[in-house]
Scaffold this motif. Structure first.
Motif, PDB file in Angstrom:
ATOM      1  N   MET A  96       0.843  -1.213   0.000  1.00 36.95           N
ATOM      2  CA  MET A  96       0.000   0.000   0.000  1.00 36.95           C
ATOM      3  C   MET A  96       0.873   1.255   0.000  1.00 36.95           C
ATOM      4  SD  MET A  96      -2.655  -1.232   2.912  1.00 36.95           S
ATOM      5  CE  MET A  96      -3.356   0.379   3.115  1.00 36.95           C
ATOM      6  N   PHE A  97       2.107   1.125   0.540  1.00 36.89           N
ATOM      7  CA  PHE A  97       3.005   2.281   0.678  1.00 36.89           C
ATOM      8  C   PHE A  97       4.412   1.902   0.227  1.00 36.89           C
ATOM      9  CE2 PHE A  97      -0.284   4.203   3.072  1.00 36.89           C
ATOM     10  CZ  PHE A  97      -0.783   3.264   3.964  1.00 36.89           C
ATOM     11  N   ARG A  98       5.166   2.888  -0.239  1.00 34.94           N
ATOM     12  CA  ARG A  98       6.581   2.672  -0.576  1.00 34.94           C
ATOM     13  C   ARG A  98       7.332   3.934  -0.191  1.00 34.94           C
ATOM     14  NH1 ARG A  98       6.704   2.572  -6.099  1.00 34.94           N
ATOM     15  NH2 ARG A  98       5.660   0.562  -6.127  1.00 34.94           N
ATOM     16  N   PHE A  99       8.496   3.762   0.458  1.00 32.08           N
ATOM     17  CA  PHE A  99       9.265   4.943   0.882  1.00 32.08           C
ATOM     18  C   PHE A  99       9.597   5.822  -0.311  1.00 32.08           C
ATOM     19  CE2 PHE A  99       9.204   4.000   5.070  1.00 32.08           C
ATOM     20  CZ  PHE A  99       9.795   2.807   5.403  1.00 32.08           C
ATOM     21  N   ASP A 100       9.565   7.117  -0.086  1.00 34.19           N
ATOM     22  CA  ASP A 100       9.816   8.109  -1.143  1.00 34.19           C
ATOM     23  C   ASP A 100      10.873   9.090  -0.646  1.00 34.19           C
ATOM     24  OD1 ASP A 100       7.987  10.852  -2.637  1.00 34.19           O
ATOM     25  OD2 ASP A 100       9.607   9.602  -3.445  1.00 34.19           O
ATOM     26  N   ILE A 154      25.362   0.640   6.619  1.00 35.27           N
ATOM     27  CA  ILE A 154      24.935   0.218   5.297  1.00 35.27           C
ATOM     28  C   ILE A 154      23.444   0.481   5.134  1.00 35.27           C
ATOM     29  CG2 ILE A 154      24.818  -1.702   3.654  1.00 35.27           C
ATOM     30  CD1 ILE A 154      27.677  -0.856   4.396  1.00 35.27           C
ATOM     31  N   ASN A 155      23.049   0.997   3.976  1.00 35.52           N
ATOM     32  CA  ASN A 155      21.659   1.384   3.793  1.00 35.52           C
ATOM     33  C   ASN A 155      21.297   1.400   2.311  1.00 35.52           C
ATOM     34  OD1 ASN A 155      19.098   2.285   4.449  1.00 35.52           O
ATOM     35  ND2 ASN A 155      19.837   3.943   5.777  1.00 35.52           N
ATOM     36  N   PHE A 156      20.035   1.598   2.009  1.00 30.91           N
ATOM     37  CA  PHE A 156      19.537   1.791   0.638  1.00 30.91           C
ATOM     38  C   PHE A 156      19.880   0.643  -0.306  1.00 30.91           C
ATOM     39  CE2 PHE A 156      17.888   5.714   1.900  1.00 30.91           C
ATOM     40  CZ  PHE A 156      18.848   6.443   2.576  1.00 30.91           C
ATOM     41  N   TYR A 190      23.608  -2.241  10.324  1.00 29.70           N
ATOM     42  CA  TYR A 190      22.516  -2.035   9.382  1.00 29.70           C
ATOM     43  C   TYR A 190      21.219  -2.472  10.040  1.00 29.70           C
ATOM     44  CZ  TYR A 190      23.785  -6.967   8.509  1.00 29.70           C
ATOM     45  OH  TYR A 190      24.124  -8.304   8.675  1.00 29.70           O
ATOM     46  N   THR A 191      20.108  -2.001   9.481  1.00 30.22           N
ATOM     47  CA  THR A 191      18.785  -2.398   9.982  1.00 30.22           C
ATOM     48  C   THR A 191      17.962  -2.871   8.795  1.00 30.22           C
ATOM     49  OG1 THR A 191      17.878  -0.186   9.672  1.00 30.22           O
ATOM     50  CG2 THR A 191      18.776  -0.694  11.853  1.00 30.22           C
ATOM     51  N   ALA A 192      16.950  -3.650   9.092  1.00 33.47           N
ATOM     52  CA  ALA A 192      16.047  -4.127   8.036  1.00 33.47           C
ATOM     53  C   ALA A 192      14.728  -4.555   8.666  1.00 33.47           C
ATOM     54  CB  ALA A 192      16.680  -5.300   7.291  1.00 33.47           C
ATOM     55  N   PRO A 313       8.658  10.727   3.587  1.00 25.78           N
ATOM     56  CA  PRO A 313       7.323  10.469   3.043  1.00 25.78           C
ATOM     57  C   PRO A 313       7.238   9.086   2.407  1.00 25.78           C
ATOM     58  CG  PRO A 313       8.502  11.990   1.622  1.00 25.78           C
ATOM     59  CD  PRO A 313       9.395  11.726   2.798  1.00 25.78           C
ATOM     60  N   SER A 314       6.016   8.609   2.277  1.00 27.78           N
ATOM     61  CA  SER A 314       5.774   7.367   1.549  1.00 27.78           C
ATOM     62  C   SER A 314       4.801   7.631   0.422  1.00 27.78           C
ATOM     63  CB  SER A 314       5.183   6.307   2.476  1.00 27.78           C
ATOM     64  OG  SER A 314       6.153   5.856   3.385  1.00 27.78           O
ATOM     65  N   SER A 315       5.086   7.013  -0.724  1.00 25.30           N
ATOM     66  CA  SER A 315       4.104   7.056  -1.811  1.00 25.30           C
ATOM     67  C   SER A 315       2.933   6.175  -1.384  1.00 25.30           C
ATOM     68  CB  SER A 315       4.703   6.507  -3.103  1.00 25.30           C
ATOM     69  OG  SER A 315       5.879   7.223  -3.431  1.00 25.30           O
ATOM     70  N   LEU A 404      19.036   4.753  12.271  1.00 19.76           N
ATOM     71  CA  LEU A 404      19.495   4.813  10.879  1.00 19.76           C
ATOM     72  C   LEU A 404      18.365   5.389  10.030  1.00 19.76           C
ATOM     73  CD1 LEU A 404      21.473   1.484  10.340  1.00 19.76           C
ATOM     74  CD2 LEU A 404      22.237   3.677  11.251  1.00 19.76           C
ATOM     75  N   LEU A 405      18.696   6.016   8.924  1.00 19.10           N
ATOM     76  CA  LEU A 405      17.675   6.720   8.122  1.00 19.10           C
ATOM     77  C   LEU A 405      16.942   5.745   7.196  1.00 19.10           C
ATOM     78  CD1 LEU A 405      19.914   9.756   7.313  1.00 19.10           C
ATOM     79  CD2 LEU A 405      18.111   9.586   9.054  1.00 19.10           C
TER      80      LEU A 405
END
Ligand SMILES: CCCCCCCCCCCCCC(=O)SCCNC(=O)CCNC(=O)[C@H](O)C(C)(C)COP(=O)(O)OP(=O)(O)OC[C@H]1O[C@@H](n2cnc3c(N)ncnc32)[C@H](O)[C@@H]1OP(=O)(O)O
Ligand SMILES: CNCCCN(C)c1ncc(F)c(N2CC(C(=O)NCc3cnc4ccccn34)C2)n1
Length: 405
Positions: A96-100, A154-156, A190-192, A313-315, A404-405
């Motif tokens: 329903m949502f995706r990070f933006d 580590i991210n993204f 890192y986080t997940a 924000p999230s799309s 972490l961001l």
């Protein structure tokens, strides 16, 4: 009762099942295996190596793909990174949502003091074609159980949707590991949202509605039982102005004082970053649409408390009326002369002033002391914290002093 039992398949059930399942990549890495006990000792899992032991050339990629080092200062390249992430990064389980993450946010997140461009790693279709993979590292001094370690955050990590389940992620992880090792750094944090071998902590997200009508319209939250919309709006209403005397935006002159407050406060936590003043300036000086930070100046003009949150924000996927969820995420908060709950209430008020729809916080640091009182609701998202090449005892969420961001 049996049905009840079956329904209770939380992450512990998930991780039990994963213990049974092997991790073909992660079981080759210097991380504790899923089922292993936590023990009380800390230390590296890999044998000690030097930079010269690390292969000089990049790992091979499957045919038709090539490595690229991304230049986040280049407008064209940052736009490619933004597009890859906004179309292919983390979604909730129901899509329903995706990070933006915004372009300004990404430049902030990836260019702290001492950053390395070689740690902004991409995979392209051969011949400078489309960006289809990404992973990043930034340097950070991390303290864990009284040990100070130079690490990579580590991210993204992202693989284009059309290239999933082709084992590209392990190649990205091995190459970023090689590039980090070449800089004589041997640990990472890192986080997940997913469970991998092997979490050092399992944290929960809590959400505080600021715009309940929109959150309910988009399906982020639901109207409570025996609640009307009018009653719900009233329940989450906050004042127009901060309630604590002396709250104002942080400015450059506050950096030394804020550095002192944050450095001293984070020492309470088993896992925390050791910031330089330059890093506090980078991570906490306000940037519109990216990071917000407010200090409390007392009658004598001294800065005694600080709160901050970042904008992620999230799309909203496939909604007729709304296409963006404006979420604020709790960041670094130090309450030294007022209750943390009062400081965070002002953070909610300030986030509402900036038109955020929801304020998210993890149950880390001392956040549990205000979550329920300030009407946060527990989310269904778990955030697992991981260390690479460092075995240590498990850490409770309240011992985590790292965001972490
Ligand atoms: C000293 C320096 C060390 C530096 C490195 C430290 C380690 C850093 C680790 C990375 C920290 C990232 C922090 C963040 O950014 S967390 C955010 C991760 N990104 C997303 O969730 C975005 C949407 N998803 C995707 O883009 C893809 O699904 C990804 C790229 C996530 C996997 O691609 P794909 O779905 O096409 O799979 P595959 O066939 O290529 O590969 C399958 C293997 O990948 C393992 N996998 C799946 N998800 C993750 C995950 N989130 N972290 C680590 N490993 C993960 C999985 O268990 C399996 O291994 P094994 O179970 O068989 O063993
Ligand atoms: C490596 N970086 C870690 C931080 C990335 N962060 C912020 C993150 N990682 C995993 C999560 F579980 C999560 N959650 C916030 C909670 C939430 O708001 N859930 C509903 C929702 C709204 N939008 C999205 C987009 C993606 C996933 C869930 N979404 C759950 N946040």
């Amino acid at each position: 009762h049996l049905l009840q039992m079956l329904r209770k398949r939380g992450p512990c059930e998930e991780s039990r099942r994963q213990t049974a399942r092997e991790h073909l990549f992660w079981d080759t890495q210097p991380v504790p295996s899923m089922g292993s006990e936590y023990g009380q000792d800390s230390g590296p899992l890999d044998e000690l190596r030097t930079v010269d032991d690390v292969r000089a050339e990049p790992y091979p990629l499957p045919d038709k793909f090539e490595w690229c080092t991304c230049n986040v200062d280049d407008d064209k390249e940052i736009d490619e990174i933004y597009t890859l992430l906004t179309e292919n990064y983390v979604e909730d389980d129901d899509s329903m949502f995706r990070f933006d993450y915004s372009i300004h946010f990404l430049r902030w997140a990836l260019k702290p003091p001492e950053f390395l461009r070689s740690w902004h790693l991409g995979v392209r279709v051969q011949g400078g074609g489309k960006l289809v993979g990404f992973i990043t590292g930034i340097p950070a001094k991390i303290r864990v159980f009284e040990k100070s370690i130079q690490m990579a955050e580590i991210n993204f990590l992202c693989v284009h949707k059309r290239l999933r389940s082709k084992r590209l992620a392990p190649v990205l992880i091995k190459e970023i590991t090689r590039r980090v090792n070449r800089e004589n750094v041997w640990q990472a944090v890192y986080t997940a949202g997913v469970v991998l071998p092997r979490p050092i902590s399992e944290c929960r997200y809590w959400h505080r509605s600021l715009n309940p009508k929109k959150l309910i319209e988009v399906g982020f939250s639901h109207l409570g039982a025996r609640m009307t919309m009018a009653r719900t709006i009233k329940l989450y209403k906050v004042p127009d102005m901060p309630q604590l005397p002396g709250m104002r935006e942080m400015k450059k002159e506050d950096v030394p004082r804020v550095h002192g407050l944050v450095l001293n406060y984070l020492r309470k936590f088993t896992l925390h970053p050791e910031f330089t003043p330059e890093e506090v300036e980078h991570w906490m000086l306000p940037r519109p649409g990216v990071v917000y930070c407010y200090v409390r100046e007392n009658e004598k003009g001294e800065v005694t408390d600080v709160c901050s949150f970042y904008s992620l924000p999230s799309s909203i996927l496939g909604h007729a009326k709304h296409n963006t969820l404006k979420a604020a995420y709790s960041y670094w908060n130090v309450a030294s002369t007022v209750p943390l709950q009062d400081l965070m209430y002002d953070a909610l008020i300030l986030a509402k002033q900036q038109d955020f729809d929801v304020f998210n916080a993890l149950d880390i640091m001392e956040n549990e002391s205000f979550l329920k009182e300030l009407k946060f609701g527990i989310g269904d998202g778990y955030l697992q914290y991981y260390l690479y090449n460092w075995k240590c005892p498990r850490i409770e969420p309240r011992g985590i002093g790292l965001v972490l961001l």
